[in-house]
Design a protein around this motif. Structure first.
Motif, PDB file in Angstrom:
ATOM      1  N   GLU A  76       0.815  -1.205   0.000  1.00  0.00           N
ATOM      2  CA  GLU A  76       0.000   0.000   0.000  1.00  0.00           C
ATOM      3  C   GLU A  76       0.857   1.266   0.000  1.00  0.00           C
ATOM      4  O   GLU A  76       0.393   2.339  -0.379  1.00  0.00           O
ATOM      5  N   ALA A  77       2.120   1.129   0.413  1.00  0.00           N
ATOM      6  CA  ALA A  77       3.016   2.289   0.423  1.00  0.00           C
ATOM      7  C   ALA A  77       3.482   2.668  -0.985  1.00  0.00           C
ATOM      8  O   ALA A  77       3.993   3.770  -1.195  1.00  0.00           O
ATOM      9  N   ASP A  78       3.331   1.763  -1.948  1.00  0.00           N
ATOM     10  CA  ASP A  78       3.808   2.033  -3.305  1.00  0.00           C
ATOM     11  C   ASP A  78       2.874   3.007  -4.007  1.00  0.00           C
ATOM     12  O   ASP A  78       1.653   2.825  -4.022  1.00  0.00           O
ATOM     13  N   LEU A  79       3.453   4.028  -4.627  1.00  0.00           N
ATOM     14  CA  LEU A  79       2.677   4.957  -5.426  1.00  0.00           C
ATOM     15  C   LEU A  79       2.458   4.435  -6.838  1.00  0.00           C
ATOM     16  O   LEU A  79       1.468   4.767  -7.483  1.00  0.00           O
ATOM     17  N   ALA A  80       3.398   3.642  -7.336  1.00  0.00           N
ATOM     18  CA  ALA A  80       3.295   3.090  -8.691  1.00  0.00           C
ATOM     19  C   ALA A  80       2.591   1.742  -8.654  1.00  0.00           C
ATOM     20  O   ALA A  80       2.801   0.938  -7.743  1.00  0.00           O
ATOM     21  N   ALA A  81       1.775   1.481  -9.651  1.00  0.00           N
ATOM     22  CA  ALA A  81       1.064   0.208  -9.726  1.00  0.00           C
ATOM     23  C   ALA A  81       1.999  -0.940 -10.073  1.00  0.00           C
ATOM     24  O   ALA A  81       1.785  -2.077  -9.650  1.00  0.00           O
ATOM     25  N   ILE A 135      12.642   4.238  -6.535  1.00  0.00           N
ATOM     26  CA  ILE A 135      12.812   3.352  -5.380  1.00  0.00           C
ATOM     27  C   ILE A 135      13.518   2.108  -5.895  1.00  0.00           C
ATOM     28  O   ILE A 135      13.010   1.425  -6.791  1.00  0.00           O
ATOM     29  N   VAL A 136      14.703   1.831  -5.361  1.00  0.00           N
ATOM     30  CA  VAL A 136      15.547   0.749  -5.863  1.00  0.00           C
ATOM     31  C   VAL A 136      15.724  -0.314  -4.782  1.00  0.00           C
ATOM     32  O   VAL A 136      16.010   0.000  -3.630  1.00  0.00           O
ATOM     33  N   GLU A 137      15.566  -1.572  -5.176  1.00  0.00           N
ATOM     34  CA  GLU A 137      15.890  -2.705  -4.316  1.00  0.00           C
ATOM     35  C   GLU A 137      16.890  -3.580  -5.063  1.00  0.00           C
ATOM     36  O   GLU A 137      16.812  -3.716  -6.279  1.00  0.00           O
ATOM     37  N   THR A 182      15.224   7.429  -3.644  1.00  0.00           N
ATOM     38  CA  THR A 182      16.389   8.182  -4.091  1.00  0.00           C
ATOM     39  C   THR A 182      15.995   9.138  -5.204  1.00  0.00           C
ATOM     40  O   THR A 182      15.045   8.889  -5.950  1.00  0.00           O
ATOM     41  N   ARG A 183      16.754  10.222  -5.318  1.00  0.00           N
ATOM     42  CA  ARG A 183      16.488  11.194  -6.372  1.00  0.00           C
ATOM     43  C   ARG A 183      17.797  11.819  -6.823  1.00  0.00           C
ATOM     44  O   ARG A 183      18.761  11.888  -6.054  1.00  0.00           O
ATOM     45  N   VAL A 239      17.877  -6.542  -9.518  1.00  0.00           N
ATOM     46  CA  VAL A 239      17.591  -5.141  -9.225  1.00  0.00           C
ATOM     47  C   VAL A 239      16.124  -4.881  -9.543  1.00  0.00           C
ATOM     48  O   VAL A 239      15.631  -5.259 -10.611  1.00  0.00           O
ATOM     49  N   VAL A 240      15.435  -4.245  -8.611  1.00  0.00           N
ATOM     50  CA  VAL A 240      14.026  -3.904  -8.802  1.00  0.00           C
ATOM     51  C   VAL A 240      13.878  -2.391  -8.698  1.00  0.00           C
ATOM     52  O   VAL A 240      14.285  -1.793  -7.695  1.00  0.00           O
ATOM     53  N   LEU A 241      13.325  -1.785  -9.718  1.00  0.00           N
ATOM     54  CA  LEU A 241      12.952  -0.371  -9.685  1.00  0.00           C
ATOM     55  C   LEU A 241      11.459  -0.316  -9.389  1.00  0.00           C
ATOM     56  O   LEU A 241      10.632  -0.555 -10.275  1.00  0.00           O
TER      57      LEU A 241
END
Length: 257
Positions: free
Chosen positions: A129-134, A174-176, A209-210, A242-244
């Motif tokens: 639910e914290a994610d802004l992107a679908a 947001i990078v994982e 990150t930005r 890597v997950v964006l």
């Protein structure tokens, strides 16, 4: 009124269009070639609008209704955007053994010089639910003996309209990752025959990150801006995932000194 918000005449027109295309599909094997060619042109135009509608609708309906799909943006931004890959489902959600210059959707392209590609690129659902992107993007890298690996993301024409040297362009993501690596972002601005480039390293020590690109340090010719794109460059990506989770862009005018 129906539950989908259509009026009586709209429902009549829709049923008529469905009957027409069902009839044309049934008759296509025997249709005169000249007529069939015209029908195909009409079908392609219709399909483009249907694909655009499905992309937006599926993206909005992908997560619970209380999820916020807002784009983070500075208060004085005059433009903000999230690429389609992070906004809604793609017709082809993934690629395996990805060759260089392979596109995922219409805006993202993977480039590398690895002779034997052991790469997987896949769009994934964000479920927090914290994610802004679908949606998010996952890159799986196994054996990799190339010298570079980058994801190019084309920005829309709106990013170039009215672009001036006094503008700042911000990329937020947001990078994982499974193991630490370095990620650089290069902004490319084409104006006439020239391309201005600015490179920044992503600070990966934070959850979100930005990076910002200040066009005042370029030789940009304001009236000749044609297009913009970014290259997200992965350093030391072998045997890594890597997950964006999100990727957004915004633009704002620089404060006058």
């Amino acid at each position: 009124m129906a539950g989908d918000g259509q009026g009586f005449l709209d429902r009549i027109a829709e049923r008529g269009a469905l009957r027409r295309w069902r009839r044309l599909a049934t008759a296509a094997p025997e249709t005169d070639l000249a007529r069939l060619r015209g029908q195909r042109t009409s079908a392609r135009r219709l399909k483009r609008y249907l694909d655009d509608f499905m992309h937006v609708a599926d993206g909005r309906l992908a997560l619970p209704a209380n999820v916020n799909h807002a784009i983070p943006r500075p208060h004085d931004a005059d433009w903000a955007w999230r690429p389609e890959l992070w906004s809604g489902p793609l017709p082809v959600p993934g690629l395996a053994s990805v060759r260089t210059a392979s596109a995922l959707g219409s805006e993202a392209t993977l480039f590398h010089d690895c002779p034997a590609s052991e790469l997987i690129l896949r769009q994934i659902r964000n479920t927090r639910e914290a994610d802004l992107a679908a949606y998010g993007l996952r890159l799986d890298v196994f054996r990799f003996d190339g010298s570079y690996l980058s994801l190019a993301v084309d920005l829309p024409q709106e990013a170039a309209q009215g672009l001036k040297r006094r503008h700042l362009i911000r990329l937020e993501t947001i990078v994982e990752m499974e193991t630490p690596l370095e990620i650089f972002v290069r902004l490319n601005v084409q104006h006439g025959p020239n391309v201005e480039q600015i490179v920044r390293e992503l600070p990966l020590h934070r959850h979100g990150t930005r990076v910002e690109f200040d066009l005042a340090y370029t030789r940009l010719k304001d009236k000749r801006v044609d297009k913009l794109w970014t290259d997200i460059i992965f350093e030391g990506s072998q045997m890594n995932q890597v997950v964006l989770r999100d990727l957004t862009f915004s633009r704002r005018p620089r404060a006058e000194l």
